[in-house]
Enzyme design. Structure first.
Site, short mmCIF file in Angstrom:
data_model
loop_
_atom_site.label_atom_id
_atom_site.label_comp_id
_atom_site.label_asym_id
_atom_site.label_seq_id
_atom_site.Cartn_x
_atom_site.Cartn_y
_atom_site.Cartn_z
N ASP A 51 30.18 69.62 -5.98
CA ASP A 51 29.17 70.69 -5.87
C ASP A 51 28.96 71.22 -7.29
O ASP A 51 29.67 70.83 -8.23
CB ASP A 51 29.67 71.80 -4.93
N SER A 52 28.04 72.16 -7.43
CA SER A 52 27.81 72.75 -8.75
C SER A 52 28.94 73.69 -9.16
O SER A 52 29.05 74.04 -10.33
CB SER A 52 26.49 73.53 -8.73
N CYS B 192 27.00 69.89 -1.22
CA CYS B 192 25.97 70.74 -1.81
C CYS B 192 24.65 70.38 -1.14
O CYS B 192 24.23 69.21 -1.18
CB CYS B 192 25.92 70.47 -3.31
N GLU C 99 29.49 82.74 -7.73
CA GLU C 99 30.30 82.01 -8.72
C GLU C 99 30.99 82.98 -9.69
O GLU C 99 32.12 82.78 -10.10
CB GLU C 99 29.36 81.07 -9.48
N CYS D 199 23.52 76.78 1.97
CA CYS D 199 24.08 76.53 0.64
C CYS D 199 25.58 76.72 0.80
O CYS D 199 26.01 77.70 1.44
CB CYS D 199 23.52 77.52 -0.37
N HIS E 105 27.79 77.69 -1.08
CA HIS E 105 28.36 78.91 -1.68
C HIS E 105 28.32 80.10 -0.70
O HIS E 105 29.16 80.99 -0.79
CB HIS E 105 27.56 79.32 -2.92
N1 DGL Z 1 26.28 75.04 -3.35
C1 DGL Z 1 25.02 74.45 -3.58
C2 DGL Z 1 24.24 74.19 -2.30
O1 DGL Z 1 24.85 73.98 -1.27
C3 DGL Z 1 24.14 74.89 -4.71
C4 DGL Z 1 24.37 76.11 -5.46
C5 DGL Z 1 23.61 76.09 -6.77
O2 DGL Z 1 24.16 75.53 -7.71
O3 DGL Z 1 22.48 76.58 -6.80
O4 DGL Z 1 23.05 74.15 -2.29
#
Ligand code: DGL
Length: 274
Positions: free
Chosen positions: A23-24, A87, A168, A200, A202
């Site tokens: 993931d990011s 992600c 984050e 997402c 996150h």
């Molecule tokens: N966690 C990621 C997702 O599920 C992306 C978060 C990001 O880097 O914008 O989309």
């Protein structure tokens, strides 16, 4: 070795699979949590691409480039047996290309949980929170077109620029985040939304704050468990006598305390430069 030796029942070591997950940043660790519950014996390599985060406001082409580089690292350098794109944004931008490049490899992506939301909502009003790149992607539109014939519902789609970044940085309860969430969620509450898709990875980390802002009871739909189930189907059960290792790589800075909190154990973060 006698027939009573317990090791005769052990599965051969080679059955233990090495799963590359990325993931990011921190978000995909919510998926790792579910994978470890479902497949405690699997070995997990996790890559947080924090140097390029956030993904959600970048072009699909750029995200595809990052994803391919990460897949190459997992598969060609680390010998991973499977890849999990933990992600939604990277899945939307890159999963088709990843599957074309590695046709033999089991690859599991992440998509907003519209289907479980259709089965959950009582009011027929579903909120969808996701990054701008996910909501703008053809993949999301195709998912909605495919599923929304099942039942008549109203989807309130909310792009959430900046939210993953704030999560984050550990600013989940900061006033700026609260204000952002109020701007997005109060209209959902007023419209009678009873189910919100966290599109997402996150966002589950901000679940409590989302509930507080919604005030009324709301079901939050995450996808970690569904991904773990799919992975178990593709890979088979993993030897669970000893828990599999988790290794965490990061391409840039990452909140180590948050990593440990989410993973539930002490971990060493291995820096990586692409
Ligand atoms: N966690 C990621 C997702 O599920 C992306 C978060 C990001 O880097 O914008 O989309």
């Amino acid at each position: 070795m006698g027939p009573n030796s317990s090791s005769i029942f052990h599965l051969p070591f080679s059955i233990r699979k090495r799963i590359g997950v990325f993931d990011s940043g921190l978000g995909g660790l919510t998926v790792v949590r579910s994978i470890r519950e479902r497949l405690p014996g699997a070995e997990i390599l996790y890559l947080a691409d924090t140097v390029h985060a956030p993904y959600g406001e970048k072009s699909h082409e750029t995200i595809r480039r990052y994803s391919l580089e990460i897949a190459r690292f997992f598969i060609e350098e680390q010998g991973s047996d499977a890849l999990v794109v933990a992600c939604n944004t990277a899945t939307s931008a890159a999963i088709a290309t990843l599957r074309e490049c590695y046709p033999e490899l089991p690859i599991v992506g992440t998509e907003p949980g519209i289907k479980p939301a259709l089965h959950t909502t009582k009011t027929g009003k579903i909120g969808v929170m996701a990054t701008p790149a996910t909501l703008a992607g053809e993949k999301y539109q195709a998912l909605v077109d495919r599923l929304c014939g099942i039942r008549e519902v109203e989807l309130l789609e909310q792009p959430c620029p900046g939210l993953a970044e704030r999560i984050e940085r550990g600013e989940i309860d900061a006033p700026g985040t609260q204000a952002m969430l109020e701007e997005w969620l109060v209209p959902m509450r007023r419209a009678g939304v009873d189910t919100i898709v966290l599109g997402c990875t996150h966002y589950p980390l901000a679940a409590e704050t989302i509930r507080q802002v919604m005030e009324a009871p709301v079901t939050l739909i995450e996808t970690g468990e569904a991904i773990a189930r799919r992975l178990a189907t593709l890979l088979g059960e993993q030897p669970a006598e000893e828990p599999g290792n988790v290794r965490i790589f990061a391409t840039g800075p990452i909140d180590e305390a948050a990593v440990e909190r989410i993973v539930g154990e002490r971990v060493v973060i291995e820096p990586l430069t692409f």
